[in-house]
Design a protein around this motif. Structure first.
Motif, mmCIF file in Angstrom:
data_model
loop_
_atom_site.group_PDB
_atom_site.id
_atom_site.type_symbol
_atom_site.label_atom_id
_atom_site.label_comp_id
_atom_site.label_asym_id
_atom_site.label_seq_id
_atom_site.Cartn_x
_atom_site.Cartn_y
_atom_site.Cartn_z
ATOM 1 N N PRO A 76 0.840 -1.202 0.000
ATOM 2 C CA PRO A 76 0.000 0.000 0.000
ATOM 3 C C PRO A 76 0.876 1.254 0.000
ATOM 4 N N ARG A 79 -3.245 5.898 -1.127
ATOM 5 C CA ARG A 79 -4.509 5.280 -1.522
ATOM 6 C C ARG A 79 -4.327 4.216 -2.602
ATOM 7 N N ARG A 81 -2.507 0.724 -4.352
ATOM 8 C CA ARG A 81 -1.914 -0.567 -4.033
ATOM 9 C C ARG A 81 -0.921 -0.860 -5.151
#
Length: 105
Positions: A76, A79, A81
């Motif tokens: 992560p 916001r 990934r």
């Protein structure tokens, strides 16, 4: 003297082999791995999804299967990934399998 493998070790290796090869059985997942490798080893989920014609839920399922098989690692970043290719895992499992056929008879 060669190290003897326990039944548990053998079963674990078979399970890892099954996970990886089952994951590689789908063309889209193989494509994700190739794209990751060609793009420097890591991409965001959005960048990966943009390379495929699948729906977002389908792409997400493919990424989850790759993660469960240990072929990608998810990091992560805010916001986003970021998916990173775990080429050591891929090579390790595949090469261990190939070694089964490299032994002299």
């Amino acid at each position: 003297m060669p190290r003897s493998r326990s039944k548990r070790d053998g079963l674990r290796e078979l399970d890892e082999l099954e996970q990886v090869f089952a994951c590689l059985a789908h063309a889209s997942r193989r494509h994700v791995l190739v794209v990751l490798e060609q793009r420097g080893g890591s991409m965001t989920a959005g960048e990966i999804a943009g390379r495929f014609e699948c729906t977002w839920p389908t792409t997400t399922r493919h990424l989850q299967k790759l993660e469960r098989a240990g072929l990608v690692v998810v990091e992560p970043q805010g916001r986003e990934r970021v998916y990173r290719l775990n080429d050591a895992r891929l090579r390790g499992v595949v090469m261990a399998w190939i070694q089964n056929f490299a032994r002299g008879r």
